[in-house]
Every structure is written in structure tokens, then in C-alpha cells.
Scaffold this motif. Structure first.
Motif, mmCIF file in Angstrom:
data_model
loop_
_atom_site.group_PDB
_atom_site.id
_atom_site.type_symbol
_atom_site.label_atom_id
_atom_site.label_comp_id
_atom_site.label_asym_id
_atom_site.label_seq_id
_atom_site.Cartn_x
_atom_site.Cartn_y
_atom_site.Cartn_z
ATOM 1 N N SER A 85 -22.494 -30.649 19.287
ATOM 2 C CA SER A 85 -22.786 -31.742 20.208
ATOM 3 C C SER A 85 -24.225 -31.636 20.681
ATOM 4 N N ASN A 86 -24.737 -32.769 21.117
ATOM 5 C CA ASN A 86 -26.107 -32.830 21.631
ATOM 6 C C ASN A 86 -26.090 -32.559 23.135
ATOM 7 N N ILE A 87 -25.919 -31.283 23.509
ATOM 8 C CA ILE A 87 -25.868 -30.877 24.912
ATOM 9 C C ILE A 87 -26.800 -29.689 25.107
ATOM 10 N N ALA A 88 -27.045 -29.348 26.366
ATOM 11 C CA ALA A 88 -28.001 -28.269 26.677
ATOM 12 C C ALA A 88 -27.369 -26.891 26.497
ATOM 13 N N GLU A 89 -26.127 -26.711 26.927
ATOM 14 C CA GLU A 89 -25.450 -25.427 26.794
ATOM 15 C C GLU A 89 -23.975 -25.646 26.512
ATOM 16 N N ALA A 90 -23.333 -24.591 26.047
ATOM 17 C CA ALA A 90 -21.936 -24.692 25.643
ATOM 18 C C ALA A 90 -21.047 -25.079 26.816
ATOM 19 N N GLU A 91 -20.051 -25.934 26.513
ATOM 20 C CA GLU A 91 -19.093 -26.383 27.517
ATOM 21 C C GLU A 91 -17.691 -26.306 26.926
ATOM 22 N N LEU A 92 -16.722 -25.977 27.782
ATOM 23 C CA LEU A 92 -15.327 -25.896 27.357
ATOM 24 C C LEU A 92 -14.541 -27.025 28.008
ATOM 25 N N HIS A 93 -13.973 -27.881 27.160
ATOM 26 C CA HIS A 93 -13.148 -28.993 27.633
ATOM 27 C C HIS A 93 -11.768 -28.860 26.977
ATOM 28 N N GLY A 94 -10.800 -28.407 27.778
ATOM 29 C CA GLY A 94 -9.489 -28.151 27.200
ATOM 30 C C GLY A 94 -9.586 -27.038 26.173
ATOM 31 N N LYS A 95 -9.123 -27.310 24.963
ATOM 32 C CA LYS A 95 -9.192 -26.328 23.882
ATOM 33 C C LYS A 95 -10.358 -26.594 22.935
ATOM 34 N N HIS A 96 -11.279 -27.422 23.367
ATOM 35 C CA HIS A 96 -12.434 -27.761 22.533
ATOM 36 C C HIS A 96 -13.704 -27.149 23.127
ATOM 37 N N LEU A 97 -14.408 -26.374 22.309
ATOM 38 C CA LEU A 97 -15.662 -25.754 22.720
ATOM 39 C C LEU A 97 -16.816 -26.567 22.148
ATOM 40 N N PHE A 98 -17.579 -27.208 23.012
ATOM 41 C CA PHE A 98 -18.742 -27.983 22.594
ATOM 42 C C PHE A 98 -19.972 -27.083 22.685
ATOM 43 N N ILE A 99 -20.711 -26.978 21.567
ATOM 44 C CA ILE A 99 -21.899 -26.127 21.555
ATOM 45 C C ILE A 99 -23.100 -26.958 21.127
ATOM 46 N N PRO A 100 -24.292 -26.620 21.608
ATOM 47 C CA PRO A 100 -25.507 -27.349 21.208
ATOM 48 C C PRO A 100 -25.916 -26.954 19.794
ATOM 49 N N ALA A 101 -25.530 -27.772 18.808
ATOM 50 C CA ALA A 101 -25.855 -27.482 17.410
ATOM 51 C C ALA A 101 -25.751 -28.769 16.608
ATOM 52 N N ARG A 102 -26.386 -28.778 15.437
ATOM 53 C CA ARG A 102 -26.303 -29.925 14.543
ATOM 54 C C ARG A 102 -26.421 -29.442 13.102
ATOM 55 N N LEU A 103 -25.867 -30.233 12.190
ATOM 56 C CA LEU A 103 -25.898 -29.901 10.773
ATOM 57 C C LEU A 103 -26.530 -31.072 10.042
#
Length: 669
Positions: free
Chosen positions: A303-321
Motif C-alpha cells: 500500500s501507498n502509506i508511510a508506515e505499516a498498519e494492522l487492520h483486522g488480519k490484514h497487514l498493510f506495508i509501504p511497498a510496491r511491485l
């Protein structure tokens, strides 16, 4: 061992052969029929110049009978074909020399037999083009199996001559056939239509060997033989291409796949699911925003975010492919930092020694774990660590945890419990908790680490100063469990009753002075380790009060002279010898224990109570006596008066008797 890529069900036709039998029953010919057959056989050469009308005239035969017999001979093929007469006069035009037996007719003539009228029967057979034989009616129907590929009937041609032969062989098995049955010449007609065929289903499998050669075979031995006898191009068109059709449709990018030398975990067709059993509890990584997210499944999401966030069982991290062509799925296993990649594309294979790109999907272990080098995972924050807690032992999470306040620790444990429904209490975690600052911190610490000692070393200086007051002010406070405070708290309870402005004799004793001395020693001892504790309000106040109490006691009680006498009196002595008190006091100091004073007070009060009781009893007796005097004396006087009256009456009677006696004696005297 060959790799199984696909299984599919195909069907080939089982043809229905509708057969018509034409036959006659063999019997004995009539006399006239036998005569005509004899004439046709030229058994009577002398009659050869005659016609059939002359024979009918001599034998006086009816035209209808003659025509019927000729029709039977003509129809059964016993005589060569003739034009049948339409009326009696036409018999003149039929010379006997025109009647000739056929070879079949000669056979029946010599046997003295004749076929009956034509009969017709129908039979239904099922022809298997792979066996080239008749079989029983197929039990399996393609309608009972899903996703069946129906093979074209043109692949299974039918030889009509073979059907004629097979139906002929089957004629003797029919119910209507017996020893007197004779099939007509060309008496079998077979009709075989594609529309009346039934499908016979067979399983077909596609495999890949170690040299990347594609092989097609079937567990059905008959169909397997058919496959092996077809041209490879035919097999490719009718079997291989249908088996990989859905896989072709699943390809989104024209990407060539390279099989890794090591680490290949799964190889399937592009439309199938990879075998993920070997990756264990690896977490799927969603690297594309268009990919769907399942709330119940643990996921790592780029995800396009500044730092990792935990929402429920989903971990959003600042990364792209950036380059994801051919890449379908990524999996990351936290337990050993292993990355697994799934790709879809074309794998170079061969069929019939010719290149045949295979639409495939491969799952393999990535040799370079570029995902683990992402800052969000290499330097995990609390959200990442809470997510990892479901996949990594708690002791490993503890190694990555920074020092934190007890409030942060409680929040971290609660986050894990909420997300994964599992506790997080690794051994030694309490050592990473920052000093406790207030009573709320203490309560949280005790709840999170119930089996950990609550040493003052875990408190900040300010909290150390207040800890004693928390314990004193609230009997249910967790601060009472602090081991360093146990002695002070016990002494505080025992010495708290000593008040300098309310001296009580029972408290003024050597034991109290010793307890005060021990209190001072304990305060000094704990002050050496935890200086802040001595500044506690409760300790300062009690120490000052005890000091004042000691001063007051020493002021009232001077230091004792060893030569001075003391007299300790008991209760009995004070009661029985009160006059000796003055003499004893001049010789020394009189000490009256509190118990003696209490007993004297008790006896004084008892005497007062007894005196009051006696007075009350005296009053009651006086009242009773007065009542008795006023009532009983009057009654007694009345009784005495009555008695005197009776005595007086008796005395009068005696006197009267005496007088009578005296009067009697006087005359005798």
C-alpha cells in the motif's frame, strides 16, 4: 515419475444398429406346387410343349389357386422370375417350358420342402467401433458426468459390410429363429445413424515427463489402444487441445516460464490451483490493488502509506511491485523468512517431438528474499510484530520488541488477543517494561504479569515515593504485594495507634519502644536501597509522630533510680488493707496496674448496682407488709369475736347444767 497435469472425460459413440430380418418358415409344398416344381425341373419332358392352361383344364384347378401358387414360387425365388397372369385366359400365354427352377428352387425340390410367406422381424444392436463388435447397451451416459468432451463420430467410422455380417451372426440368437427358419437372400438390412448413438465416457490424463514431453493416455485399455493407433496430430487436435483449452484462456500475459533448478514446489495447468501444502503457514502477499481481500484470511498488502498498519488480519506495508507480469501470487513465511512465488505463463514443452508451449502455473521458493529486506519487515513496528505473533513463537517476537511502557504492553497484548484470539505472555517480557509511574501502571502490570514479583526496582523514583501511601490508603491496593514494603506496612498497622496527645498506659511499655526502634531501622535500611521511599508522606508522618510519642513518654516518666522501691498492689490488698496505703507510699512508689484499676472500678460499680437492687427490694417488702396488716388483722379480730361468742355460749350451757345438778343434789342431802 511423470507429473500429472490434467484429467478430463471424453466420450466416443456407441452406434445403434437397427436391423431388419426377412425370412420364411420352411414347410411341405402342396401337390400342385410340387407338380409345378417338377414341371419347372423338366421331370415331364413330354409335356414341355403344353401351356399352363392345359394343365389347369385337365386337373380342373381354380385360376386363383394357380396364380397364388405361382406367386409363392416366384416370390420365394424357387423359380426364375415370370410375369404372373392377371386372368384365366393369360394361362394360355404361359408355356411350361418357361418354368425353370433356380438353384435354391432345385435345393428345395430335392428336399421336398418349400418356404412359407415372407416374415419380417426387427432387432436393435449396439456397435462399439473400438472393438468392431456388438456389445450390450451402454450403461454409462455422458449426461451423468460433468464437463465431458464429445469426440466427433467421424473419428470412429462404421463398416456396413461388417454390420451385415455381425447382424447375420446374431440372427440365430433371436427368439423367432428356429430350425425351420430360412433367411431370404439379401434378407438382412442394417441402418446405423449417428443421431441414435450413445456416448461412452472414458477418462483421459495428460502427463509431463522429466524431459518435458507431454503424454496422453487413458486408464481405459480399449481407448488407450485407440490413442496409440491414431496419428499424433489427430490426438493433439481432439484430445490435447481440449485438455489445455481452459488453461489457455487463463493466460493474461505472454510470458515464458523458467523452471528453477531447485525449489520447485508445484507445477499445474494455468487454470488450476497450485499445491500450497508445502509452504505451511506462509501468508499470501497482495501486491496489486485490484486483488480481492478476504477479511477472514491473514494477508500482507502492499500500500501507498508511510508506515505499516494492522487492520483486522490484514497487514498493510509501504511497498510496491513495479514489474508483475506473469506474477500471480506471493507468499511469505515468517518462521524462516522464506519467500514463495507463483507465476503463470507458457512452459516450453514437446509433443510428438515438436515444440508445444504449455499454459502452466508454477510455484517455487525464491532464492533471493527481497520481501524480507523491506524496511517494514526488517525493522518491524508494533503493528508488524502483532501480525507476526500468529506465525512466530512468542519468544522470537519478544527479541524484536523494544522497551515499552506498561500501557503500551497491555495494548500490544490486547491487539494480539483481538486479532488472533490467542494470549501473548512470553517469559521475560516484564524485563522490557519501563519503570512504573503511577498506581494505574502498577495495577496493569500486576494483571499482565500476575506471577511476577512487584519489586520496588520496577518503579520510578516518584512511584517509589508514593507506593507506601497507596498501600496505606487502600487495603485492596496491589501495592500491598510489594515485598520490600511488607515489614513497614505491618509495623505501620501496629504503631499507628500510638498518639503523643493521647498517651495510654497500656501502650507505655518496653515492647512499644523496641517496635519504634525496629521501625527506624527498617526505614533506614530501605532508604539505602530506595532513597525515594523514605520521602513517602505516610512514612514521614508516622516517623515524626513516633518521635513525638517517645518524647512525651520520657517527659512523663523520668529515668528510674535502681535503689528506689516499688510496690505493685493487687485488688485484694487494696480492698482489705486500705489503711496501709499511706505507709507504703512513704517508703516507695506505688504502682497500680491497669487490671487492678479496672477490677476496682468494676467492684465499685457492682456495689452501686447491688445497693440499688437492695433498696428496690426493701421498698417492695414494705409495701407487701402494709397490705398484709390492713387486711389480715381485721379478719383475725372477726374470727376471735366469733370464737368468744361460741365459748360464752358453751360456758352458759355448763353453768346451766351445774345449776341443775346442784338443784338435784340438794333434796338428797
Amino acid at each position: 515419475m511423470d507429473k500429472l497435469l490434467a484429467k478430463k472425460t471424453f466420450s466416443y459413440p456407441i452406434y445403434r444398429a437397427d436391423t431388419e430380418y426377412r425370412y420364411r418358415k420352411i414347410g411341405t409344398p402342396t401337390v400342385f406346387a410340387e407338380l409345378l416344381m417338377g414341371l419347372a425341373h423338366n421331370d415331364f419332358p413330354q409335356l414341355a410343349d403344353n401351356n399352363l392352361a392345359q394343365i389347369a383344364h385337365i386337373l380342373k384347378l381354380d385360376f386363383t389357386f394357380i396364380r397364388y401358387t405361382l406367386e409363392n414360387l416366384n416370390d420365394t425365388g424357387l423359380i426364375e422370375h415370370i410375369d404372373l397372369p392377371d386372368k384365366k385366359d393369360d394361362l394360355d400365354k404361359l408355356p411350361l417350358i418357361d418354368l425353370k427352377l433356380t438353384d435354391n428352387g432345385k435345393k428345395f425340390y430335392h428336399e421336398k420342402k418349400m418356404p412359407g410367406r415372407r416374415r419380417t422381424e426387427y432387432a436393435e444392436f449396439w456397435f462399439n467401433p473400438l472393438l468392431n463388435e456388438y456389445i450390450g447397451k451402454p450403461k454409462q451416459s455422458a449426461s451423468n458426468v460433468e464437463d465431458v468432451v464429445e469426440l466427433n463420430c467421424s473419428l470412429f467410422p462404421v463398416n456396413e459390410a461388417l454390420l451385415q455380417q455381425l447382424s447375420g451372426l446374431e440372427s440365430t440368437n433371436q427368439k423367432w429363429f428356429d430350425a425351420e427358419t430360412e433367411l431370404e437372400h439379401d434378407g438382412i438390412s442394417v441402418t446405423c445413424d449417428e443421431d441414435t448413438s450413445l456416448p461412452q465416457t472414458v477418462p483421459v490424463k495428460l502427463t509431463l515427463d522429466g524431459n518435458r514431453y507431454l503424454n496422453i493416455d487413458s486408464e481405459d485399455k480399449l481407448f488407450s489402444q485407440w490413442i496409440n493407433t491414431r496419428e499424433p496430430q489427430v490426438i493433439k487436435e481432439v484430445l490435447l487441445e481440449p485438455m489445455i483449452f481452459d488453461a489457455e484462456d487463463a493466460i493474461e500475459w505472454d510470458v515464458d516460464l523458467d523452471l528453477p533448478e531447485n525449489g520447485l514446489l508445484s507445477l499445474v495447468l494455468a487454470d488450476q490451483e497450485s499445491d500450497t501444502r508445502q509452504i505451511g503457514d506462509a501468508v499470501e502477499v497482495k501486491f496489486n490493488e485490484d486483488q480481492e481481500l478476504d477479511d477472514k484470511t491473514p494477508l500482507i498488502v502492499f500500500s501507498n502509506i508511510a508506515e505499516a498498519e494492522l487492520h483486522g488480519k490484514h497487514l498493510f506495508i509501504p511497498a510496491r511491485l513495479d514489474d508483475s507480469d506473469g506474477l500471480t501470487r506471493i507468499f511469505f513465511r515468517f518462521s524462516d523468512n522464506t519467500l514463495f512465488v507463483e507465476e503463470t505463463g507458457y512452459l516450453e514443452c514437446y509433443f510428438d517431438h515438436q515444440p508445444c508451449p504449455l499454459p502452466a502455473k508454477i510455484l517455487y521458493q525464491e532464492s533471493e528474499n527481497w520481501l524480507a529486506d523491506q524496511p517494514a519487515l526488517s525493522q518491524p513496528n508494533m503493528a508488524v510484530l502483532a501480525f507476526m505473533a500468529n506465525f512466530v513463537p512468542a519468544v522470537d517476537i519478544l527479541k524484536k520488541l523494544p522497551e515499552m511502557t506498561i500501557t503500551q504492553a497491555v495494548g500490544f497484548a490486547k491487539l494480539i488477543k483481538t486479532t488472533w484470539n490467542k494470549p501473548f505472555k512470553p517469559e521475560g517480557w516484564e524485563e522490557k517494561i519501563e519503570p512504573l509511574n503511577n498506581e494505574n501502571d502498577l495495577e496493569q502490570f500486576a494483571e499482565l504479569f500476575p506471577n511476577t514479583d512487584l519489586s520496588l526496582a520496577r518503579f520510578s523514583a516518584e512511584a517509589q515515593r508514593q507506593a507506601f501511601d497507596w498501600a496505606v490508603n487502600n487495603e485492596k491496593s496491589t501495592a500491598r504485594k510489594i515485598p520490600e514494603l511488607s515489614d513497614l506496612l505491618a509495623q505501620h498497622k501496629a504503631l499507628g495507634r500510638l498518639k503523643p496527645d493521647e498517651l495510654r498506659l497500656k501502650d507505655i511499655k518496653q515492647n512499644s519502644l523496641e517496635q519504634i526502634g525496629q521501625w527506624q531501622k527498617n526505614v533506614e535500611k530501605i532508604d539505602r536501597t530506595f532513597p525515594a521511599i523514605s520521602a513517602s508522606n505516610g512514612i514521614v508522618k508516622l516517623s515524626e509522630r513516633l518521635k513525638q510519642w517517645q518524647t512525651a513518654v520520657f517527659r512523663l516518666f523520668e529515668p528510674l533510680d535502681e535503689t528506689r522501691k516499688f510496690a505493685v498492689l493487687d485488688t485484694n490488698f487494696v480492698r482489705k488493707c486500705p489503711g496501709s496505703l499511706s505507709a507504703i507510699q512513704t517508703e516507695g512508689t506505688v504502682i497500680l496496674p491497669q487490671t487492678v484499676l479496672n477490677e476496682l472500678d468494676y467492684q465499685k460499680e457492682k456495689f452501686k448496682r447491688d445497693l440499688a437492687t437492695a433498696k428496690q427490694a426493701l421498698v417492695e417488702k414494705t409495701e407487701q407488709c402494709e397490705a398484709i396488716v390492713s387486711v389480715d388483722i381485721d379478719a383475725q379480730i372477726a374470727d376471735c369475736d366469733a370464737l368468744l361468742d361460741r365459748l360464752k355460749a358453751e360456758l352458759d350451757a355448763v353453768r346451766m347444767q351445774l345449776n341443775q345438778l346442784n338443784s338435784k343434789e340438794r333434796p338428797n342431802g
